[in-house]
Design a protein around this motif. Structure first.
Motif, short mmCIF file in Angstrom:
data_model
loop_
_atom_site.label_atom_id
_atom_site.label_comp_id
_atom_site.label_asym_id
_atom_site.label_seq_id
_atom_site.Cartn_x
_atom_site.Cartn_y
_atom_site.Cartn_z
N GLY A 181 40.54 54.20 27.98
CA GLY A 181 41.97 54.37 27.77
C GLY A 181 42.73 54.71 29.04
N ARG A 182 42.05 54.75 30.17
CA ARG A 182 42.70 55.05 31.45
C ARG A 182 43.59 53.92 31.90
N VAL A 183 44.74 54.27 32.47
CA VAL A 183 45.70 53.29 32.98
C VAL A 183 45.55 53.22 34.49
N GLY A 184 45.47 52.01 35.02
CA GLY A 184 45.33 51.85 36.46
C GLY A 184 45.88 50.53 36.96
N ARG A 185 45.96 50.44 38.27
CA ARG A 185 46.42 49.23 38.95
C ARG A 185 45.20 48.57 39.58
N VAL A 186 45.08 47.27 39.45
CA VAL A 186 43.97 46.54 40.05
C VAL A 186 44.14 46.54 41.55
N THR A 187 43.09 47.00 42.26
CA THR A 187 43.15 47.04 43.72
C THR A 187 42.15 46.11 44.37
N GLY A 188 41.29 45.50 43.56
CA GLY A 188 40.31 44.59 44.11
C GLY A 188 39.34 44.12 43.05
N ARG A 189 38.36 43.37 43.49
CA ARG A 189 37.39 42.80 42.58
C ARG A 189 36.05 42.76 43.27
N ARG A 190 35.00 43.05 42.52
CA ARG A 190 33.64 42.94 43.03
C ARG A 190 32.84 42.20 41.98
N GLY A 191 32.61 40.92 42.20
CA GLY A 191 31.92 40.10 41.21
C GLY A 191 32.76 40.00 39.94
N THR A 192 32.17 40.43 38.83
CA THR A 192 32.89 40.37 37.55
C THR A 192 33.53 41.71 37.20
N ARG A 193 33.55 42.64 38.15
CA ARG A 193 34.14 43.96 37.91
C ARG A 193 35.44 44.10 38.70
N LEU A 194 36.42 44.76 38.09
CA LEU A 194 37.69 45.03 38.75
C LEU A 194 37.68 46.45 39.27
N ARG A 195 38.32 46.64 40.40
CA ARG A 195 38.50 47.99 40.94
C ARG A 195 39.90 48.44 40.53
N LEU A 196 39.97 49.58 39.86
CA LEU A 196 41.25 50.11 39.38
C LEU A 196 41.52 51.46 40.04
N ARG A 197 42.79 51.76 40.24
CA ARG A 197 43.22 53.06 40.75
C ARG A 197 44.36 53.54 39.85
N ALA A 198 44.34 54.83 39.51
CA ALA A 198 45.40 55.39 38.68
C ALA A 198 46.77 55.09 39.29
N LEU A 199 47.76 54.86 38.46
CA LEU A 199 49.09 54.51 38.94
C LEU A 199 49.71 55.61 39.80
N ILE A 200 49.31 56.86 39.58
CA ILE A 200 49.87 57.97 40.35
C ILE A 200 48.94 58.41 41.47
#
Length: 64
Positions: A7-26
């Motif tokens: 349920g965490r909200v984040g912004r996509v900052t990158g991709r590694r294979g089939t996984r997305l890297r997310l960072r909290a909006l704040i």
């Protein structure tokens, strides 16, 4: 984006294979999420991301 596993909200900052890297909006730590476990955040979720992230961190720490 919302990590549907937590349920965490984040912004996509990158991709590694089939996984997305997310960072909290704040700000905060980066985490990885399978791309099939994310969905677009609603407008309400985007506006309330700081409260949702603080709540997620509280409940995660309580469960440890």
């Amino acid at each position: 984006m919302v990590d549907t596993r937590t349920g965490r909200v984040g912004r996509v900052t990158g991709r590694r294979g089939t996984r997305l890297r997310l960072r909290a909006l704040i700000g905060g730590r980066v985490w990885e999420c399978p791309q099939d476990a994310v969905r677009a955040a609603t407008e309400w979720e985007q506006r309330n991301a700081d409260v949702l992230d603080a709540s997620w961190r509280f409940w995660r720490a309580a469960g440890m």
